[in-house]
Write a protein that holds these residues in place. Structure first.
Motif, mmCIF file in Angstrom:
data_model
loop_
_atom_site.group_PDB
_atom_site.id
_atom_site.type_symbol
_atom_site.label_atom_id
_atom_site.label_comp_id
_atom_site.label_asym_id
_atom_site.label_seq_id
_atom_site.Cartn_x
_atom_site.Cartn_y
_atom_site.Cartn_z
ATOM 1 N N SER A 1 74.122 48.454 63.655
ATOM 2 C CA SER A 1 72.926 49.295 63.539
ATOM 3 C C SER A 1 72.093 48.942 62.312
ATOM 4 C CB SER A 1 73.329 50.766 63.405
ATOM 5 O OG SER A 1 74.112 51.158 64.486
ATOM 6 N N ARG B 1 72.130 57.405 59.496
ATOM 7 C CA ARG B 1 71.654 58.783 59.488
ATOM 8 C C ARG B 1 72.741 59.672 58.913
ATOM 9 N NH1 ARG B 1 68.218 62.558 62.078
ATOM 10 N NH2 ARG B 1 67.155 61.013 63.367
ATOM 11 N N PRO C 1 67.118 52.853 77.630
ATOM 12 C CA PRO C 1 68.567 52.717 77.838
ATOM 13 C C PRO C 1 69.224 54.092 77.899
ATOM 14 C CG PRO C 1 67.830 51.518 75.871
ATOM 15 C CD PRO C 1 66.698 52.371 76.311
ATOM 16 N N THR C 2 70.224 54.224 78.759
ATOM 17 C CA THR C 2 70.965 55.480 78.870
ATOM 18 C C THR C 2 72.449 55.190 78.674
ATOM 19 O OG1 THR C 2 71.165 55.204 81.255
ATOM 20 C CG2 THR C 2 69.285 56.483 80.471
ATOM 21 N N PHE C 3 73.175 56.203 78.212
ATOM 22 C CA PHE C 3 74.612 56.036 77.949
ATOM 23 C C PHE C 3 75.367 57.248 78.462
ATOM 24 C CE2 PHE C 3 72.258 53.531 74.945
ATOM 25 C CZ PHE C 3 72.886 52.301 75.058
ATOM 26 N N ALA D 1 72.578 57.864 73.660
ATOM 27 C CA ALA D 1 71.164 57.604 73.395
ATOM 28 C C ALA D 1 70.573 58.667 72.477
ATOM 29 C CB ALA D 1 70.387 57.582 74.718
ATOM 30 N N LYS E 1 69.572 60.944 69.350
ATOM 31 C CA LYS E 1 69.196 60.584 67.989
ATOM 32 C C LYS E 1 70.080 61.281 66.953
ATOM 33 C CE LYS E 1 66.284 60.420 70.603
ATOM 34 N NZ LYS E 1 66.411 59.921 72.016
ATOM 35 N N ILE E 2 70.673 62.380 67.353
ATOM 36 C CA ILE E 2 71.475 63.202 66.443
ATOM 37 C C ILE E 2 72.799 63.569 67.132
ATOM 38 C CG2 ILE E 2 69.584 64.199 65.099
ATOM 39 C CD1 ILE E 2 69.605 66.550 67.105
ATOM 40 N N PRO E 3 73.814 63.963 66.356
ATOM 41 C CA PRO E 3 75.098 64.310 66.990
ATOM 42 C C PRO E 3 75.095 65.706 67.604
ATOM 43 C CG PRO E 3 75.339 64.170 64.589
ATOM 44 C CD PRO E 3 73.898 63.929 64.896
ATOM 45 N N ALA F 1 74.838 63.965 72.608
ATOM 46 C CA ALA F 1 75.564 62.864 71.965
ATOM 47 C C ALA F 1 77.054 62.948 72.254
ATOM 48 C CB ALA F 1 75.318 62.894 70.459
ATOM 49 N N TRP G 1 78.239 55.529 66.453
ATOM 50 C CA TRP G 1 77.081 55.077 67.239
ATOM 51 C C TRP G 1 76.141 56.227 67.623
ATOM 52 C CZ3 TRP G 1 76.104 50.336 70.274
ATOM 53 C CH2 TRP G 1 75.271 50.514 71.383
ATOM 54 N N GLU H 1 71.727 56.815 68.936
ATOM 55 C CA GLU H 1 70.407 56.269 69.249
ATOM 56 C C GLU H 1 70.509 54.882 69.899
ATOM 57 O OE1 GLU H 1 67.912 56.258 65.702
ATOM 58 O OE2 GLU H 1 66.346 55.277 66.873
ATOM 59 N N GLY H 2 71.379 54.755 70.873
ATOM 60 C CA GLY H 2 71.526 53.485 71.575
ATOM 61 C C GLY H 2 71.966 52.361 70.666
ATOM 62 N N GLY H 3 72.630 52.685 69.576
ATOM 63 C CA GLY H 3 73.144 51.664 68.672
ATOM 64 C C GLY H 3 72.190 51.315 67.547
ATOM 65 N N LEU H 4 71.016 51.907 67.536
ATOM 66 C CA LEU H 4 70.079 51.620 66.448
ATOM 67 C C LEU H 4 70.524 52.266 65.140
ATOM 68 C CD1 LEU H 4 66.573 51.912 68.163
ATOM 69 C CD2 LEU H 4 67.688 49.847 67.296
#
Lengths: 511, 511
Positions: free
Chosen positions: A129, A133, A315-317, A348, A350-352, A356, A381, A383-386
């Protein structure tokens, strides 16, 4: 009336103290006793293998900017046309047959040495990443300080057996030198096994040179101490940097993780069987290359397959199709008789938050039940790994600690059957004071370190904290408690000198 | 570089509009093509059966305040000693053999009629919470208005195939009459199948009398329209209210869900095998009773098994041991050839946070993979079942909608294999415009309605909402959009009159 008001026994503080005093038990890796879950018949698996062979035979793989690799493929029997490499039916599989079905990856602390392959499971943190965060600072570019924090947290987390690789991208360092700091941080701040650089073959070579200083050249020649991640450029392409790095590692008998990274619908067809076929073909090409370079070099068959939203392209997870792909790929890897890597706690979000966690669990539980041997992205992990999340790291690692109790299977020993307890306990009377309960008190039931199971009243009294807040305190506490694992001073000085010399030998660059 | 910056194609608004316009497809229940996951060998399962038989033979079950049931057990060959009922080896199993392996539960809307039993899966909302929670109002006692809200939300949620029972306890109504309002709300506000009262045999009879008016006496005599939940008083006890209610339903050929509710460590031994043994024994006693009352009456084998924290005594959910129990119990139910109920989205968390989602998923995915046929507590459960959450309901139901794509198995048809796409697509080129992708665009990949898969920038622009906020808007929107399903006016008037008369016939009471 299905609800559980809960029964709380006394002496809680005393027990918590005893618990804290008890040493944290740590196993270097897990051993699965459960059979892996299968979603496809033998016929179905053979069909995918047949189709993958056809794909390698008719389309083949494109090798980007790497004439030497093309020449190696040609020498070993592939049909070459320019940069396109096609495999006569059966060739890739027969070449891969020289790869070991499992191998040992050594850590500088032998207690943390792992075996990668069936029936074992090794967990490593998330990888790659550019952002981090946390609850206090929000999302920001990652730095080497963050990288070191995650190395320390990994050291402090028994559920993570492996130090991983690019824990986050230290974007504060020059692109062409940051691998030196990352590898050196792995060496210094934890004593678990780790991964090397794959962004260019010369950086892979730097990694190998550094571990030669750490472990000694003789040791390295015969033992894997690195497991490094080479991603395909899906569909059906391999480039110079990844394949060239893989070549460096294979030549040095170090392990490679050969992983097509696929978002189905974008880099592969929209179906499970189609994506599995392509993943198998791409991975076979990469693994075959490693075996062509050095027969017997350890390789891990990797699959990273998720999907995209067909509405937005995002992307979706944690969706069902990638779970099915995971089950299929694990079965295909077992048939190839090589260790398998996939899954993790992916999302995907952004926050836990709820999303998530649900997406993570919906990836991670299939990971465990499929019989994956090496799990990258076990913790952190977002945000899609970002983004690598500090709180997410703690929450995921906590959940990963439950896997041992799951894959151990059902205890059918006399103690497990608990006949005396069942027969001796009168109807209607609770088992809390039963001798069998007391005898198994310490080991019964996995226990989360971050879950709050208290009553609403207790929880409110303690500040109505959500998971993120508890995880925030937890990673700060771990960093406070962290102690650097012992490293021979002369060796550390030697590596420091090596790194300084290497850094000074070429100018900084952001490519 | 394992990360997914995402590819976003244009025309997003147009697509969203098209999506909204497209009718929501709804299947009345799911059909599993995947084999259930097994964690115990045949030998292990036989061992647990053997032990359960021994438990029924030596300890037996205590029957509380219900001499008539004791007499029925005695007449059918049990050994009776006061209120203790023991089963000669093999008796319970042979009596249960008259129970159907699957049955149809009718809804007043035939499109919502379900089949309960292999290879099908039916999802129902959570059951029995005295409290509700939403983001705006926090946690508070549940009322009949909340009950009606959840009945409406269930009607509006295709992933929930069944209306459930005590969606929450309407504590604003007198204890001895609230069942009438609950059942009538089920009849009026949704048209899916539902559950009856089990808090006293006369309330079970009220339920039967009400559905007689709704469906007609003749129909009821030969068709199950109710599935009602009888919990054992674990360990090894059954009481008058639950067993007496079960008797009313069985006599009327209505279905019973016979469920030991066990927190292992408190109401059962601390081991998986021990808890499975006790669950099997208790459930067999209850199911055998139903068959003794009315051979062939539909029964569902239920298992609710979680564990407690051995440190605090608090109930815990989503831990690995209950997942193992679930897999074991499902296999035992299949061997008994009766439908099986277990699992759900369970958590000890007070709010729908990371803990809640992870624990829920760690219960729900095993539920699906174990091959459960009827899933109570699919949506809404918080705080160990003490609270029904509005946002949790939406988030869980969203995840439940993914199960269809999972249990359908891998599509190995020509379209699933996607050979033409694989062969025709040049290396390195994405599949977004591939004819196969375009042809499968509408149906490819399950899509969450509540997940946010957007980029960080898009997400921040839209207010940085977490899952709870999105779910909050979602349930309010559904209640706004709700329309009462058509119900014959004369019939509704007849039931109203029946309920009014019944309510007036005895005084309110809070017992």
């Amino acid at each position: 009336m299905e609800q559980s008001a809960g029964r709380r026994s006394g002496g809680r503080a005393a027990r918590q103290a005893a618990r804290a005093a008890r040493a944290i038990e740590s196993v270097p890796f897990l051993t699965r006793r459960l059979e892996p879950y299968q979603v496809l018949s033998l016929e179905g698996l053979e069909m995918i293998e047949h189709n993958a062979d056809m794909l390698l035979e008719t389309v083949g793989v494109e090798i980007g900017n790497y004439p030497e690799a093309v020449r190696i493929f040609a020498e070993q029997g592939c049909d070459v046309e320019g940069t396109r490499v096609r495999f006569p039916r059966g060739l890739a599989r027969s070449v891969i047959a020289t790869a070991p079905s499992s191998f040992v990856q050594h850590a500088r602390n032998p207690a943390h040495t792992v075996t990668i392959g069936d029936p074992h499971i090794v967990f490593a943190p998330a990888y790659g990443s550019p952002f981090v965060r946390d609850l206090d600072g929000g999302r920001r570019y990652a730095t080497i300080a963050d990288f070191i924090n995650f190395a320390k947290l990994t050291q402090m987390t028994p559920a993570l057996h492996h130090g991983g690789g690019t824990l986050c991208e230290p974007v504060d360092l020059p692109v062409n030198k940051r691998h030196l700091d990352m590898v050196f941080s792995h060496i210094r701040f934890h004593d678990k096994p780790f991964m090397g650089s794959v962004t260019a073959p010369e950086r892979a070579q730097d990694t190998v040179d550094m571990v030669k200083v750490l472990f000694g050249e003789d040791f390295i020649a015969n033992n894997a101490v690195l497991l490094s991640l080479a991603n395909a450029n899906s569909p059906m392409s391999w480039d110079y940097n990844m394949l060239g790095s893989a070549k460096v590692y294979a030549e040095n008998n170090q392990a490679c993780l050969i992983t097509p990274f696929i978002l189905a619908g974008a880099m592969a067809p929209v179906t499970v069987a189609g994506t599995a076929t392509q993943t198998l073909a791409e991975a076979m090409a990469g693994m075959a290359f490693c075996q062509m370079v050095m027969p017997g070099a350890p390789v891990v068959f990797g699959s990273f397959a998720s999907s995209i939203s067909m509405q937005s392209g995002a992307p979706t997870f944690g969706t069902p199709e990638p779970a099915m792909m995971l089950f299929v790929m694990a079965a295909l890897a077992r048939r190839l008789k090589v260790p398998f890597r996939s899954g993790g706690n992916l999302t995907a979000s952004k926050i836990p938050d709820y999303q998530a966690a649900y997406e993570s669990a919906a990836t991670f539980l299939p990971t465990v039940l499929a019989g994956v041997n090496f799990v990258l992205h076990t913790a952190g992990w977002l945000e899609g790994g970002l983004t690598m999340g500090y709180e997410k790291f703690m929450l995921d690692a906590d959940q990963a600690s439950m896997v041992e109790a799951m894959v151990g299977g059902v205890d059918t020993s006399d103690n497990g059957q608990a006949i005396d307890a069942l027969i001796g306990n009168p109807p209607g009377q609770h088992f809390l004071g039963n001798p069998h309960t007391l005898a198994n008190f310490e080991t019964a039931f996995w226990r989360s370190r971050l879950a709050d199971n208290n009553s609403l009243e207790q929880w409110e009294e303690a500040g109505s904290e959500d998971s993120i807040s508890r995880a925030n305190r937890s990673w700060k506490r771990l960093l406070d408690q962290y102690e650097k694992p012992p490293l021979d001073e002369a060796k550390e000085a030697e590596i420091t000198e090596w790194v300084d010399r290497r850094k000074a030998s070429f100018p900084d660059s952001d490519v």
